[in-house]
Design a protein around this motif. Structure first.
Motif, PDB file in Angstrom:
ATOM      1  N   PHE A 120      63.793  35.257  34.452  1.00 36.63           N
ATOM      2  CA  PHE A 120      63.308  34.934  35.792  1.00 36.63           C
ATOM      3  C   PHE A 120      63.499  33.439  36.061  1.00 36.63           C
ATOM      4  CE2 PHE A 120      61.360  38.963  35.198  1.00 36.63           C
ATOM      5  CZ  PHE A 120      60.990  39.453  36.442  1.00 36.63           C
ATOM      6  N   LEU A 121      63.733  33.130  37.328  1.00 35.75           N
ATOM      7  CA  LEU A 121      63.835  31.755  37.788  1.00 35.75           C
ATOM      8  C   LEU A 121      62.785  31.545  38.871  1.00 35.75           C
ATOM      9  CD1 LEU A 121      65.407  29.022  37.862  1.00 35.75           C
ATOM     10  CD2 LEU A 121      66.881  30.062  39.610  1.00 35.75           C
ATOM     11  N   ALA A 122      61.883  30.575  38.701  1.00 33.54           N
ATOM     12  CA  ALA A 122      60.818  30.312  39.666  1.00 33.54           C
ATOM     13  C   ALA A 122      61.375  29.555  40.865  1.00 33.54           C
ATOM     14  CB  ALA A 122      59.692  29.515  39.005  1.00 33.54           C
ATOM     15  N   MET A 123      61.267  30.179  42.045  1.00 35.09           N
ATOM     16  CA  MET A 123      61.779  29.586  43.276  1.00 35.09           C
ATOM     17  C   MET A 123      60.651  29.495  44.311  1.00 35.09           C
ATOM     18  SD  MET A 123      65.440  31.621  43.394  1.00 35.09           S
ATOM     19  CE  MET A 123      66.120  30.618  44.723  1.00 35.09           C
ATOM     20  N   ASP A 124      59.517  29.012  43.861  1.00 36.28           N
ATOM     21  CA  ASP A 124      58.306  29.030  44.686  1.00 36.28           C
ATOM     22  C   ASP A 124      58.069  27.778  45.502  1.00 36.28           C
ATOM     23  OD1 ASP A 124      56.156  27.265  42.774  1.00 36.28           O
ATOM     24  OD2 ASP A 124      57.891  28.134  41.790  1.00 36.28           O
ATOM     25  N   ALA A 125      58.753  26.675  45.176  1.00 39.33           N
ATOM     26  CA  ALA A 125      58.366  25.366  45.705  1.00 39.33           C
ATOM     27  C   ALA A 125      58.310  25.320  47.229  1.00 39.33           C
ATOM     28  CB  ALA A 125      59.317  24.293  45.183  1.00 39.33           C
ATOM     29  N   ARG A 126      59.275  25.934  47.897  1.00 40.66           N
ATOM     30  CA  ARG A 126      59.310  25.829  49.359  1.00 40.66           C
ATOM     31  C   ARG A 126      58.240  26.665  50.035  1.00 40.66           C
ATOM     32  NH1 ARG A 126      63.203  29.804  51.610  1.00 40.66           N
ATOM     33  NH2 ARG A 126      63.743  31.279  49.952  1.00 40.66           N
ATOM     34  N   HIS A 127      57.549  27.509  49.260  1.00 41.35           N
ATOM     35  CA  HIS A 127      56.448  28.286  49.811  1.00 41.35           C
ATOM     36  C   HIS A 127      55.087  27.647  49.526  1.00 41.35           C
ATOM     37  CE1 HIS A 127      59.425  31.291  50.617  1.00 41.35           C
ATOM     38  NE2 HIS A 127      59.646  31.537  49.334  1.00 41.35           N
ATOM     39  N   CYS A 128      55.095  26.503  48.864  1.00 38.98           N
ATOM     40  CA  CYS A 128      53.845  25.846  48.476  1.00 38.98           C
ATOM     41  C   CYS A 128      53.376  24.855  49.544  1.00 38.98           C
ATOM     42  CB  CYS A 128      54.016  25.122  47.140  1.00 38.98           C
ATOM     43  SG  CYS A 128      54.276  26.228  45.736  1.00 38.98           S
ATOM     44  N   ALA A 129      52.081  24.675  49.613  1.00 38.36           N
ATOM     45  CA  ALA A 129      51.488  23.757  50.585  1.00 38.36           C
ATOM     46  C   ALA A 129      51.323  22.376  49.965  1.00 38.36           C
ATOM     47  CB  ALA A 129      50.142  24.292  51.066  1.00 38.36           C
ATOM     48  N   GLY A 130      52.453  21.723  49.694  1.00 39.24           N
ATOM     49  CA  GLY A 130      52.396  20.370  49.158  1.00 39.24           C
ATOM     50  C   GLY A 130      52.642  20.284  47.668  1.00 39.24           C
ATOM     51  N   GLY A 131      52.749  19.035  47.205  1.00 36.28           N
ATOM     52  CA  GLY A 131      53.137  18.780  45.827  1.00 36.28           C
ATOM     53  C   GLY A 131      52.135  19.255  44.800  1.00 36.28           C
ATOM     54  N   GLU A 132      50.835  19.178  45.103  1.00 33.79           N
ATOM     55  CA  GLU A 132      49.839  19.589  44.117  1.00 33.79           C
ATOM     56  C   GLU A 132      49.908  21.096  43.876  1.00 33.79           C
ATOM     57  OE1 GLU A 132      45.099  19.027  43.038  1.00 33.79           O
ATOM     58  OE2 GLU A 132      45.843  18.425  45.007  1.00 33.79           O
ATOM     59  N   MET A 133      50.054  21.864  44.957  1.00 31.44           N
ATOM     60  CA  MET A 133      50.194  23.311  44.798  1.00 31.44           C
ATOM     61  C   MET A 133      51.494  23.638  44.080  1.00 31.44           C
ATOM     62  SD  MET A 133      50.264  26.295  47.698  1.00 31.44           S
ATOM     63  CE  MET A 133      50.563  28.007  47.244  1.00 31.44           C
ATOM     64  N   GLN A 134      52.553  22.908  44.391  1.00 37.53           N
ATOM     65  CA  GLN A 134      53.837  23.116  43.735  1.00 37.53           C
ATOM     66  C   GLN A 134      53.709  22.952  42.225  1.00 37.53           C
ATOM     67  OE1 GLN A 134      56.876  20.519  45.240  1.00 37.53           O
ATOM     68  NE2 GLN A 134      58.340  21.035  43.652  1.00 37.53           N
ATOM     69  N   GLU A 135      52.976  21.934  41.795  1.00 37.73           N
ATOM     70  CA  GLU A 135      52.772  21.723  40.375  1.00 37.73           C
ATOM     71  C   GLU A 135      51.941  22.852  39.762  1.00 37.73           C
ATOM     72  OE1 GLU A 135      51.577  18.003  37.537  1.00 37.73           O
ATOM     73  OE2 GLU A 135      50.214  18.450  39.186  1.00 37.73           O
ATOM     74  N   LEU A 136      50.866  23.235  40.455  1.00 42.49           N
ATOM     75  CA  LEU A 136      49.998  24.295  39.939  1.00 42.49           C
ATOM     76  C   LEU A 136      50.740  25.619  39.795  1.00 42.49           C
ATOM     77  CD1 LEU A 136      46.608  23.774  41.820  1.00 42.49           C
ATOM     78  CD2 LEU A 136      46.957  23.698  39.355  1.00 42.49           C
ATOM     79  N   MET A 137      51.568  25.953  40.786  1.00 40.03           N
ATOM     80  CA  MET A 137      52.240  27.243  40.760  1.00 40.03           C
ATOM     81  C   MET A 137      53.340  27.295  39.700  1.00 40.03           C
ATOM     82  SD  MET A 137      50.600  29.173  42.858  1.00 40.03           S
ATOM     83  CE  MET A 137      49.167  28.312  42.174  1.00 40.03           C
ATOM     84  N   ALA A 138      54.079  26.216  39.544  1.00 35.99           N
ATOM     85  CA  ALA A 138      55.099  26.186  38.487  1.00 35.99           C
ATOM     86  C   ALA A 138      54.437  26.270  37.114  1.00 35.99           C
ATOM     87  CB  ALA A 138      55.934  24.917  38.602  1.00 35.99           C
TER      88      ALA A 138
END
Length: 373
Positions: A120-138
């Protein structure tokens, strides 16, 4: 401290001020989520420890469920002990960093187990509400992936941006081209040629749905780069949107494709959602099988198939059931789709060593009482 006070709930600040006047006490918080999750609270605890170090107060952390383990609904993830005056202002931010990550980790874990042999390749960043969520989701995807890997799954091998690639053991984000690049190039083949000219030493993954000619365009690219195709250094990415079928397919032909490759898959009872994943529009199991079929018939059996578009838990399960020939899944669908399920809660269960919790939450005392004898 001003930033924490500005973002926490005001009633916690009022409690802190009152307790400061009438006498601080040592408390223990139980932190839990109301639904089953995979424990992914490492960033939250790291934040608490950093704040405690910066502000100069001690904390004790008791992990009930180690990072990456399955946790039942309402079961405490961890206990946090320290000064009520010091910890009260941190509760809001601590919960923000806990619940969503644990749910996302659980989703990533389930997806990886549904297709255990597929990376799997995580492609979630553009669906995140900002950098902090981007870090949490990855981070959550990486934790859930490691949990699935303990059970034999390949799991997540990387993600799509540099900033959080380290969670997956990578130095850089992965991925080749967006739809806009195909539009810029004017044709799928020209986009592939331009990419190879700029990045000649990298494997090539070609996005093929821009012009609605997925099969035709990909075979054209394969014939243009036969050496790459033969060496397994060429991949096709299917991202056909849900408003149309893959080139050459319709409902009847989609059924026929699955009957050729996985007889009986669609004869059993299927929900409407399962049927859409198997023989519907977009990136269906039939679409994936049709692409594999076309590549093999044209003499390109080593060209890989990368799929994206809505690959959540249920779609991954449907793909497994259809034995879809997937080489890599690109997905951001491990992100929680019902945000109300991500709400973490922290209840104080002990004041100066005396067990005490509000009625209805007595279950939170069980684990800590077991540990203290």
């Amino acid at each position: 401290m001003p930033q924490i006070e500005g973002r926490t709930d005001a009633y916690f600040l009022r409690m802190r001020d009152i307790v400061s006047q009438f006498g601080d006490c040592r408390v223990t918080y139980a932190v839990f989520v109301r639904r089953p999750v995979v424990a992914a609270y490492g960033l939250a605890l790291q934040w608490v420890q950093n704040v405690a170090h910066h502000q100069g107060f001690p904390v004790e952390i008791t992990e009930v469920h180690p990072e990456g383990t399955w946790v039942g609904a309402g079961d405490p993830l961890f206990y946090l002990t320290g000064s009520l005056v010091s910890l009260a202002p941190l509760e809001t931010l601590l919960l923000q960093k806990t619940g969503a990550a644990c749910v996302a980790a659980h989703n990533a874990y389930q997806m990886a187990l549904a297709l255990p042999e597929v990376p799997f390749l995580a492609m979630d960043a553009r669906h995140c509400a900002g950098g902090e969520m981007q870090e949490l989701m990855a981070y959550a995807a990486a934790v859930g992936s490691r949990a699935a890997q303990q059970e034999g799954a390949v799991g997540f091998i990387g993600n799509a941006n540099h900033a959080t690639a380290g969670f997956f053991g990578q130095e850089r984000g992965l991925g080749t081209m967006p739809h806009a690049f195909i539009g810029y190039a004017g044709s799928t083949l020209r986009a592939a040629e331009m990419y190879v000219e700029r990045f000649p030493d990298e494997p090539l993954t070609v996005l093929v749905d821009y012009f609605g000619q997925e099969v035709t365009d990909m075979l054209e690219v394969c014939r243009r780069f036969p050496d790459r195709a033969a060496a397994g250094e060429l991949s096709v990415r299917l991202d056909t949107h849900g408003g149309r079928f893959l080139e050459g397919l319709d409902p009847q032909r989609s059924y026929e494709v699955l009957e050729r490759h996985t007889p009986g898959t669609i004869r059993r009872y299927r929900s409407e959602k399962e049927l859409r994943y198997l023989v519907g529009t977009g990136v269906s199991a039939a679409a994936i099988w049709r692409m594999r079929e076309a590549l093999d018939e044209a003499g390109f059996p080593k060209v890989k198939i990368v799929v994206s578009s809505g690959f959540g838990i249920s779609k991954c399960m449907a793909m497994h059931d259809a034995s879809a020939p997937i080489d890599i899944v690109g997905t951001g669908s491990f992100l929680p789709d019902r945000w109300s399920e991500t709400y973490a809660t922290a209840d104080i269960v002990s004041y100066d060593g005396e067990p005490r919790v509000k009625i209805g939450r007595e279950f939170l005392l069980q684990k800590i009482q077991e540990r203290t004898g």
